[in-house]
Design a protein around this motif. Structure first.
Motif, mmCIF file in Angstrom:
data_model
loop_
_atom_site.group_PDB
_atom_site.id
_atom_site.type_symbol
_atom_site.label_atom_id
_atom_site.label_comp_id
_atom_site.label_asym_id
_atom_site.label_seq_id
_atom_site.Cartn_x
_atom_site.Cartn_y
_atom_site.Cartn_z
ATOM 1 N N VAL A 412 0.835 -1.207 0.000
ATOM 2 C CA VAL A 412 0.000 0.000 0.000
ATOM 3 C C VAL A 412 0.867 1.253 0.000
ATOM 4 C CG1 VAL A 412 -1.955 -1.120 1.120
ATOM 5 C CG2 VAL A 412 -0.144 -0.116 2.530
ATOM 6 N N ALA A 413 2.121 1.111 -0.388
ATOM 7 C CA ALA A 413 3.035 2.255 -0.379
ATOM 8 C C ALA A 413 2.582 3.307 -1.393
ATOM 9 C CB ALA A 413 4.452 1.789 -0.698
ATOM 10 N N GLU A 414 2.913 4.556 -1.101
ATOM 11 C CA GLU A 414 2.601 5.661 -1.997
ATOM 12 C C GLU A 414 3.478 5.586 -3.250
ATOM 13 O OE1 GLU A 414 0.262 8.086 -1.710
ATOM 14 O OE2 GLU A 414 -0.481 6.894 -0.012
ATOM 15 N N PRO A 415 2.999 6.124 -4.372
ATOM 16 C CA PRO A 415 3.839 6.169 -5.582
ATOM 17 C C PRO A 415 5.127 6.948 -5.325
ATOM 18 C CG PRO A 415 1.562 6.717 -6.095
ATOM 19 C CD PRO A 415 1.664 6.687 -4.608
ATOM 20 N N ALA A 416 6.175 6.552 -6.038
ATOM 21 C CA ALA A 416 7.472 7.218 -5.913
ATOM 22 C C ALA A 416 8.066 7.387 -7.304
ATOM 23 C CB ALA A 416 8.408 6.405 -5.028
ATOM 24 N N ARG A 417 9.069 8.267 -7.429
ATOM 25 C CA ARG A 417 9.789 8.408 -8.697
ATOM 26 C C ARG A 417 10.633 7.163 -8.928
ATOM 27 N NH1 ARG A 417 7.186 12.726 -11.026
ATOM 28 N NH2 ARG A 417 6.941 14.373 -9.475
ATOM 29 N N PHE A 418 10.683 6.727 -10.167
ATOM 30 C CA PHE A 418 11.478 5.538 -10.468
ATOM 31 C C PHE A 418 12.958 5.802 -10.234
ATOM 32 C CE2 PHE A 418 13.742 2.430 -12.953
ATOM 33 C CZ PHE A 418 12.996 1.268 -12.806
ATOM 34 N N GLY A 419 13.447 6.947 -10.683
ATOM 35 C CA GLY A 419 14.868 7.252 -10.585
ATOM 36 C C GLY A 419 15.641 6.638 -11.740
ATOM 37 N N THR A 420 16.931 6.939 -11.783
ATOM 38 C CA THR A 420 17.758 6.354 -12.848
ATOM 39 C C THR A 420 18.003 4.878 -12.604
ATOM 40 O OG1 THR A 420 19.743 7.051 -11.670
ATOM 41 C CG2 THR A 420 18.895 8.534 -13.382
ATOM 42 N N THR A 421 18.070 4.487 -11.344
ATOM 43 C CA THR A 421 18.186 3.070 -10.989
ATOM 44 C C THR A 421 17.234 2.802 -9.828
ATOM 45 O OG1 THR A 421 19.940 3.372 -9.350
ATOM 46 C CG2 THR A 421 20.622 3.010 -11.642
ATOM 47 N N ARG A 422 16.860 1.545 -9.690
ATOM 48 C CA ARG A 422 16.004 1.138 -8.569
ATOM 49 C C ARG A 422 16.521 -0.211 -8.076
ATOM 50 N NH1 ARG A 422 11.274 2.198 -5.904
ATOM 51 N NH2 ARG A 422 11.350 4.258 -6.876
ATOM 52 N N THR A 423 16.925 -0.237 -6.825
ATOM 53 C CA THR A 423 17.472 -1.435 -6.211
ATOM 54 C C THR A 423 16.579 -1.855 -5.046
ATOM 55 O OG1 THR A 423 19.726 -0.791 -6.796
ATOM 56 C CG2 THR A 423 19.486 -2.467 -5.088
ATOM 57 N N VAL A 424 16.215 -3.134 -5.028
ATOM 58 C CA VAL A 424 15.384 -3.646 -3.937
ATOM 59 C C VAL A 424 16.054 -4.884 -3.348
ATOM 60 C CG1 VAL A 424 13.201 -2.775 -4.833
ATOM 61 C CG2 VAL A 424 14.016 -5.010 -5.570
ATOM 62 N N SER A 425 15.833 -5.081 -2.055
ATOM 63 C CA SER A 425 16.286 -6.300 -1.388
ATOM 64 C C SER A 425 15.143 -7.296 -1.407
ATOM 65 C CB SER A 425 16.704 -5.997 0.053
ATOM 66 O OG SER A 425 17.134 -7.185 0.691
ATOM 67 N N LEU A 426 15.356 -8.421 -2.066
ATOM 68 C CA LEU A 426 14.312 -9.432 -2.205
ATOM 69 C C LEU A 426 14.595 -10.606 -1.276
ATOM 70 C CD1 LEU A 426 13.931 -9.550 -6.094
ATOM 71 C CD2 LEU A 426 12.491 -8.325 -4.455
ATOM 72 N N PRO A 427 13.598 -11.068 -0.526
ATOM 73 C CA PRO A 427 13.806 -12.262 0.297
ATOM 74 C C PRO A 427 13.969 -13.496 -0.567
ATOM 75 C CG PRO A 427 11.498 -11.646 0.280
ATOM 76 C CD PRO A 427 12.228 -10.554 -0.453
ATOM 77 N N ALA A 428 14.416 -14.578 0.025
ATOM 78 C CA ALA A 428 14.515 -15.838 -0.702
ATOM 79 C C ALA A 428 13.162 -16.178 -1.328
ATOM 80 C CB ALA A 428 14.939 -16.950 0.246
ATOM 81 N N HIS A 429 13.167 -16.490 -2.611
ATOM 82 C CA HIS A 429 11.975 -16.899 -3.363
ATOM 83 C C HIS A 429 10.925 -15.780 -3.432
ATOM 84 C CE1 HIS A 429 13.025 -21.198 -1.707
ATOM 85 N NE2 HIS A 429 13.992 -20.677 -2.465
ATOM 86 N N GLY A 430 11.366 -14.548 -3.227
ATOM 87 C CA GLY A 430 10.438 -13.430 -3.190
ATOM 88 C C GLY A 430 10.448 -12.607 -4.462
ATOM 89 N N CYS A 431 9.625 -11.573 -4.487
ATOM 90 C CA CYS A 431 9.507 -10.743 -5.685
ATOM 91 C C CYS A 431 8.992 -9.368 -5.307
ATOM 92 C CB CYS A 431 8.559 -11.382 -6.700
ATOM 93 S SG CYS A 431 6.807 -11.324 -6.224
ATOM 94 N N VAL A 432 9.062 -8.465 -6.280
ATOM 95 C CA VAL A 432 8.368 -7.185 -6.212
ATOM 96 C C VAL A 432 7.766 -6.955 -7.589
ATOM 97 C CG1 VAL A 432 10.390 -5.807 -6.881
ATOM 98 C CG2 VAL A 432 8.584 -4.772 -5.500
ATOM 99 N N LEU A 433 6.589 -6.347 -7.627
ATOM 100 C CA LEU A 433 5.884 -6.103 -8.872
ATOM 101 C C LEU A 433 5.516 -4.639 -8.957
ATOM 102 C CD1 LEU A 433 4.384 -7.032 -11.441
ATOM 103 C CD2 LEU A 433 2.437 -7.664 -9.984
ATOM 104 N N TRP A 434 6.054 -3.949 -9.982
ATOM 105 C CA TRP A 434 5.849 -2.521 -10.149
ATOM 106 C C TRP A 434 4.902 -2.239 -11.304
ATOM 107 C CZ3 TRP A 434 8.437 -0.607 -6.170
ATOM 108 C CH2 TRP A 434 9.700 -1.122 -5.823
ATOM 109 N N SER A 435 4.090 -1.196 -11.137
ATOM 110 C CA SER A 435 3.464 -0.547 -12.294
ATOM 111 C C SER A 435 4.088 0.826 -12.419
ATOM 112 C CB SER A 435 1.948 -0.443 -12.139
ATOM 113 O OG SER A 435 1.599 0.473 -11.141
ATOM 114 N N ILE A 436 4.341 1.253 -13.650
ATOM 115 C CA ILE A 436 5.049 2.511 -13.895
ATOM 116 C C ILE A 436 4.199 3.350 -14.831
ATOM 117 C CG2 ILE A 436 7.189 3.530 -14.789
ATOM 118 C CD1 ILE A 436 8.448 0.667 -14.371
ATOM 119 N N THR A 437 4.016 4.623 -14.449
ATOM 120 C CA THR A 437 3.231 5.548 -15.272
ATOM 121 C C THR A 437 4.011 6.815 -15.505
ATOM 122 O OG1 THR A 437 2.038 5.800 -13.186
ATOM 123 C CG2 THR A 437 0.759 5.201 -15.073
#
Length: 440
Positions: A412-437
């Motif tokens: 439920v996080a608020e939208p943020a700027r993508f930036g030139t790079t985006r780095t996330v820490s993913l747990p084992a067998h985990g994921c993140v799913l982005w929509s970009i506008t």
């Protein structure tokens, strides 16, 4: 590294317009993961009512009764060689009245189908390739012909894991006549979706064509789903798109991480061939409460971790796989219900194009897609490894501007700027799913 199997979306064989059936991947409930071959009418109805009340507004509208509905003695112990099946006078399976009381007196599945339709849902049935051994032994006549089941049976071409049926000899015209009579009966019952099993391993070309012809001859539109797809070759795709609406790309998938992990390569090979009326199927969703009376395992909550469950749902969405929930819906917990009712994720299943595996670097995998109207870009980052890891993507690799807005579809996080790079820490067998506008 760039993905060697990424490709452009497929189209219907011969450049023909896609069929009206299954214009988006079918979504619904199937009885297999929780009840195996022994599901009963009251359980089907309880799941249908839950689907209507909680999931239909989100696009889930199929209710599918899986295997052995014609066997009075079906239980958790697997398939029973020599079991007496409920058949009609022409060798066609009939629902067992001790399990489906509304079928008594020859009514078949018509009453159950009518109740499901009255809920605004679609009714589906499983059927096994071939003709019942019992019909062959009794030399039951094939409807509308002078032939009997014994005339058309193929004693060599049999299912290796279920003893109910013999194969059909499709060089004999009676084989087509039998399938025509079977699908005509399904049409009388109001069946909307047919899961035809033991069709793809090995690849039964004549069988698939005969089944497709029988559906057409029935006069009722029915979505044909083919199973199971272990080691199914992409070389069959033109034939599959001509004669079926969805087809499995794996054997049965259960609540084990290795099963989910194996689907990453399979979906990457097949996703280019997904489109209206033809859907590679990564199999059911073994989530929630499963194994109640299944043929393997015990009554349990899914053994997949929450991270693994999000990963499964994200991959199925990005690959536009059909979604058939396998758990007992009335027992569904709020967290699992949240997975199934995330409309932003489900929109990818129903409305996206260009879906593909963008790249893979060891255990780190990136998939991309975009909405049909081009207003949304989707990026999924996965960690298939057994340890937490950082995954990095750049605006440049997706050809987007750094100031475009990104939303995490599983939070439920608020939208943020993508930036030139985006780095996330993913747990084992985990994921993140982005929509970009893009910013207006």
């Amino acid at each position: 590294m760039a993905d060697p199997v990424a490709g452009s979306p497929g189209k219907a064989a011969g450049g023909q317009p896609p069929p009206a059936l299954a214009r988006t991947p079918p979504m619904g409930w199937n009885s297999w993961d929780c009840y195996g071959g022994s599901v009963r009418e009251h359980e089907v109805l309880a799941n249908a009512e839950y689907l209507r009340d909680h999931l239909l507004p989100h696009g889930w509208d199929h209710v599918v009764v899986d295997i052995q509905w014609y066997e009075p003695t079906a239980d958790t112990s697997g398939y029973h060689e020599g079991a007496m099946l409920d058949l009609d006078e022409h060798g066609r399976p009939m629902p067992s009245p001790n399990r489906f009381p509304s079928s008594a007196g020859g009514a078949g599945f018509a009453p159950l189908g009518a109740r499901i339709h009255a809920m605004g849902l679609r009714f589906g049935l499983h059927i096994l390739r071939g003709i019942p051994r019992q019909a062959v032994a009794l030399r039951l006549p094939i409807l509308g012909t002078e032939w009997t089941a014994a005339d058309v049976a193929d004693h060599e071409n049999v299912c290796p894991w279920n003893p109910d049926n013999l194969g059909l000899n499709h060089e004999h015209p009676g084989a087509q006549a039998y399938y025509d009579s079977l699908l005509a009966r399904f049409a009388e019952w109001g069946v909307d979706y047919v899961k035809a099993d033991d069709m793809l391993v090995p690849y039964h070309r004549s069988e698939i064509e005969a089944f497709s012809r029988a559906i057409e001859a029935s006069g009722r539109p029915m979505t044909l789903s083919l199973s199971p797809g272990t080691d199914l070759a992409v070389e069959h795709v033109d034939h599959l798109t001509r004669h079926s609406r969805l087809w499995r790309i794996s054997d049965d998938l259960w609540d084990r991480w290795p099963d989910v992990h194996a689907q990453f390569d399979r979906t990457a090979r097949w996703v280019a061939h997904a489109g209206p009326g033809h859907w590679p199927d990564a199999d059911m969703l073994p989530l929630g409460r499963i194994g109640i009376r299944a043929h393997g395992g015990d009554d349990r909550a899914s053994r997949l971790t929450r991270d693994e469950q999000r990963t499964l749902m994200t991959l199925w969405a990005m690959a536009r796989s059909p979604l058939m929930f396998g758990g007992d819906l009335p027992s569904t917990d709020e967290w699992t219900l949240g997975l199934l009712t995330n409309d932003a994720v489900l929109r990818i299943t129903r409305d996206s194009v260009g879906n593909r595996r963008h790249r893979q670097d060891g255990d780190l995998v990136v998939w991309t897609a975009q909405s049909t109207d081009g207003l949304l870009r989707y990026v999924a980052q996965f960690n298939l490894g057994d340890e937490a890891a950082e995954s990095r993507v750049t605006a440049a690799e997706f050809d987007i501007e750094p100031d475009e807005l990104v939303v995490d579809l599983w939070s439920v996080a608020e939208p943020a700027r993508f930036g030139t790079t985006r780095t996330v820490s993913l747990p084992a067998h985990g994921c993140v799913l982005w929509s970009i506008t893009a910013v207006p």
